[in-house]
Write a protein that holds these residues in place. Structure first.
Motif, short mmCIF file in Angstrom:
data_model
loop_
_atom_site.label_atom_id
_atom_site.label_comp_id
_atom_site.label_asym_id
_atom_site.label_seq_id
_atom_site.Cartn_x
_atom_site.Cartn_y
_atom_site.Cartn_z
N VAL A 14 32.37 18.85 16.73
CA VAL A 14 31.57 18.19 17.76
C VAL A 14 32.41 17.13 18.47
O VAL A 14 33.13 16.37 17.81
CB VAL A 14 30.31 17.52 17.16
N ALA A 15 32.32 17.11 19.78
CA ALA A 15 32.96 16.06 20.58
C ALA A 15 31.97 15.63 21.65
O ALA A 15 31.15 16.44 22.11
CB ALA A 15 34.25 16.57 21.21
N PHE A 16 32.04 14.37 22.05
CA PHE A 16 31.12 13.86 23.07
C PHE A 16 31.79 12.76 23.87
O PHE A 16 32.83 12.23 23.50
CB PHE A 16 29.83 13.35 22.41
N GLU A 17 31.15 12.44 25.00
CA GLU A 17 31.58 11.36 25.87
C GLU A 17 30.35 10.55 26.25
O GLU A 17 29.25 11.10 26.35
CB GLU A 17 32.22 11.91 27.15
N VAL A 18 30.54 9.25 26.46
CA VAL A 18 29.45 8.39 26.88
C VAL A 18 30.04 7.14 27.53
O VAL A 18 31.15 6.73 27.17
CB VAL A 18 28.54 8.01 25.67
N ASP A 19 29.35 6.59 28.49
CA ASP A 19 29.78 5.35 29.13
C ASP A 19 29.07 4.18 28.47
O ASP A 19 27.90 4.28 28.08
CB ASP A 19 29.46 5.36 30.62
N GLY A 59 30.38 21.71 20.63
CA GLY A 59 29.48 21.81 19.49
C GLY A 59 28.04 21.38 19.71
O GLY A 59 27.33 21.10 18.75
N ALA A 60 27.57 21.35 20.95
CA ALA A 60 26.22 20.89 21.24
C ALA A 60 25.16 21.68 20.46
O ALA A 60 24.16 21.12 20.02
CB ALA A 60 25.93 20.96 22.73
N ASP A 61 25.39 22.96 20.30
CA ASP A 61 24.41 23.80 19.62
C ASP A 61 24.38 23.61 18.11
O ASP A 61 23.50 24.11 17.42
CB ASP A 61 24.65 25.27 19.96
N THR A 62 25.34 22.88 17.56
CA THR A 62 25.39 22.68 16.12
C THR A 62 24.84 21.33 15.66
O THR A 62 24.50 21.16 14.50
CB THR A 62 26.82 22.81 15.58
N ILE A 63 24.75 20.37 16.58
CA ILE A 63 24.35 18.99 16.22
C ILE A 63 22.96 18.98 15.60
O ILE A 63 22.06 19.69 16.05
CB ILE A 63 24.39 18.08 17.46
N CYS A 86 27.09 15.76 12.67
CA CYS A 86 27.69 17.09 12.61
C CYS A 86 27.26 17.74 11.29
O CYS A 86 27.48 17.17 10.23
CB CYS A 86 29.22 16.97 12.66
N PRO A 87 26.68 18.94 11.34
CA PRO A 87 26.26 19.59 10.10
C PRO A 87 27.41 20.19 9.30
O PRO A 87 27.24 20.55 8.14
CB PRO A 87 25.31 20.69 10.58
N VAL A 88 28.59 20.28 9.89
CA VAL A 88 29.74 20.84 9.19
C VAL A 88 30.36 19.78 8.27
O VAL A 88 30.54 20.00 7.07
CB VAL A 88 30.80 21.40 10.18
N CYS A 89 30.68 18.61 8.83
CA CYS A 89 31.36 17.57 8.03
C CYS A 89 30.49 16.36 7.74
O CYS A 89 30.90 15.45 7.04
CB CYS A 89 32.65 17.13 8.73
#
Length: 160
Positions: A14-19, A59-63, A86-89
């Motif tokens: 999963v990766a994301f961006e935000v201001d 990874g939006a569909d995994t969050i 993140c459901p993986v880690c």
């Protein structure tokens, strides 16, 4: 100051961006929910992000999201804000409260961008701190609260 932040989980799924207009200073929360769900030094550090700028780039569909019960002993159970992970880690990514839909609260530990060093910090919920989570490192320049402070996170950032 508007800062564009990039974040991710530990495994990279999963990766994301935000201001953020308020990436510092930091508020450390020692409540049992933050301590148990995200680990760290016995507390979490959330920053203030603009919800309308949050964009998941991988990874939006995994969050997944978790909503803890605020007080399990209370007759009427109240749920806390959603904590996204993140459901993986199992890395915590950000939180979001129904009361303030305009904000997201990225966990500083999930941010990959350089964050400015805070001039001061505020520690909250020390009444719930684990004995091993030693907040004595705090200096006189920092505010400390047994529970929540008498102002919102947004007001706190405006004061800083």
């Amino acid at each position: 100051m508007l800062l564009h932040l990039r974040g991710s989980c530990h495994c990279g799924a999963v990766a994301f961006e935000v201001d953020s207009k308020a990436p510092v200073p930091f508020m450390r929360c020692y409540c049992s929910i933050c301590r148990k769900t995200s680990g760290g030094g016995g507390y979490t550090v959330n920053i203030l992000g603009e919800a309308d700028t949050l964009r998941v780039t991988r990874g939006a569909d995994t969050i997944r999201a978790y909503r803890a019960v605020k007080d399990k002993a209370a007759a009427e159970q109240v749920l806390c804000q959603k904590r996204y992970f993140c459901p993986v880690c199992a890395s915590y990514l950000w939180a979001q409260a129904d009361e303030w839909p305009q904000w997201v609260y990225p966990y500083a530990s999930a941010i990959d961008s350089e964050l400015p060093a805070p001039k001061s910090t505020t520690s909250i919920m020390l009444g719930s701190a684990a004995q091993w989570a030693d907040p004595r490192e705090l200096t006189a320049d920092n505010e400390v609260f047994e529970e929540y402070p008498p102002y919102s996170l947004e007001q706190w950032h405006e004061r800083a």
